[in-house]
Design an enzyme around this catalytic site. Sequence first.
Site, PDB file in Angstrom:
ATOM      1  N   CYS A  79      13.853  -8.815  13.859  1.00 55.10           N
ATOM      2  CA  CYS A  79      12.921  -9.463  12.934  1.00 55.10           C
ATOM      3  C   CYS A  79      11.934 -10.374  13.688  1.00 55.10           C
ATOM      4  CB  CYS A  79      13.683 -10.222  11.840  1.00 55.10           C
ATOM      5  SG  CYS A  79      12.691 -10.574  10.370  1.00 55.10           S
ATOM      6  N   HIS A 166      17.441  -5.922   9.557  1.00 60.70           N
ATOM      7  CA  HIS A 166      18.615  -6.697   9.975  1.00 60.70           C
ATOM      8  C   HIS A 166      19.843  -5.800  10.034  1.00 60.70           C
ATOM      9  CE1 HIS A 166      16.934 -10.805   9.876  1.00 60.70           C
ATOM     10  NE2 HIS A 166      16.109 -10.284   8.982  1.00 60.70           N
ATOM     11  N   GLU A 168      22.714  -6.581  11.083  1.00 60.18           N
ATOM     12  CA  GLU A 168      23.946  -7.367  10.948  1.00 60.18           C
ATOM     13  C   GLU A 168      24.440  -7.495   9.519  1.00 60.18           C
ATOM     14  OE1 GLU A 168      20.560 -10.458  10.933  1.00 60.18           O
ATOM     15  OE2 GLU A 168      20.985  -8.485  11.774  1.00 60.18           O
TER      16      GLU A 168
END
Length: 508
Positions: A79, A166, A168
Amino acid sequence: MQEKVLILDFGSQYTQLIARRVRELNVYCEIHPFNDYPEIDESFKGVILSGSPFSVYDKQAPVPDLTPFRGKLPLLGVCYGAQFLAQSNGGEVVRSTIREYGRANLSLITDNPLMKSIPRESQVWMSHGDTIKNIPDNFEIVCSTNDVKVAGYHVKGENTYGIQFHPEVYHSVDGKQLLQNFLVDICGCAQDWTPASFVETTIEELRAQIGNDRVVLGLSGGVDSSVAAMLLNEAIGDNLHCIFVDNGLLRKDEFEQVLKQYEGLGLNVKGVDSKNEFYSELAGVSDPETKRKIIGRVFIEVFDEEAGQLEDVKWLAQGTIYPDVIESVSVKGPSATIKSHHNVGGLPDFMKLKVVEPLKSLFKDEVRRVGREMGLPEELLGRHPFPGPGLAIRILGDITAEKVQLLQEADSIFINGLKNHGLYDDVWQAGVILLPVQSVGVMGDERTYEKAVALRAVASTDGMTADWCHLPYDFLAKISNEIINKVKGINRVVYDISSKPPATIEWE
């Protein structure tokens, strides 16, 4: 030497989540502020740049110095990290013309090590206000969505990558695969960081660090201090002296039960009954912050007195875990009020003890896995978090022995009820709050004017955010009925359905 991955924190709410996902892949990693990271040595295998609440165009936007590792170690920008890399190398980052937040699907995936085994249409999670419009000539696109052309890129000639989604978060369905591609295929990590390896390495380090010195540790009955004690006990044996203080604000029979449990684990523990000291100091005090400070002060006084009776103690052991360490060096600056309502404060300077923190590199779930590896009973490992000031912050108003006993009885019915109905492990934290109000009721042919309590049960992963648990109505009805019938002095039970935020888990 333990191999590791460096995560540079730019203030993203997801930074700790990146670390947790890396650790789940049995790769050790450390989070450091973007402007204060350790010297890069041969133990570092790769670097991840986190997201950020800032735009690359903000005046206060973080600007890291990447020269110590750029082009020398594999690098993954996530990001903001990806946008910074693109913009600082001559690319163009602009404000998004469409809302790039939420679920998206990859429409293009090139043949690239980062994207190995990730299918087309794989769902990813976007969360950014800027977007990369043009990449430098030496960059190549590795994936796109229908709306985001540069969803990911690779810098030609080096192991540097950037992604605008993202990986994660669980919404990125193949995010774990992408991180594994980066960590294993690109960084060459061995994936050998396991609970067993942590236990073995930590015990060796503790022996080398402490030698034949004596260590004192304040046990709380919770997971962190218990696992820390087990590691130290394995490393130095009887040179560890544990002190378990009964402040009169524990759950019903908890002092006796936990003390017996500790002794069964072979720990060298001394139990100290200090209920009267705490009750005396708290008498007439209703202000929440004052109550916390009194409890912290008296605990320190009691602990100091008991520790002072031990000869030649050189070390103070603490159950500090990694989120506490991260918060203290956050890019946002250390918080002066971190969990002031949960913890009871540090020890006085005049004790002049060196500090040892065996768990300071672990997240809470990792602490539990290490405890399981060392054979701690599931009952102890699965205990809900319990605030340092104990029931004092669940009694709204002043503290008396009578109120504590009343709350202990109601709390015992609720907690045991959760266990008996198979609900305890579905709840992150639960307890009963004694309210400073009285309620009219009817029992038999008589009117009553007695106290009201609130039940609180929340679901969470780390305590930072929490939602109220949707416990079965039949269960709540049974608990309410049992409390009112069995605890004389309580005639009304309510259920707290507030989430955090905006509420907090505890009431004070």
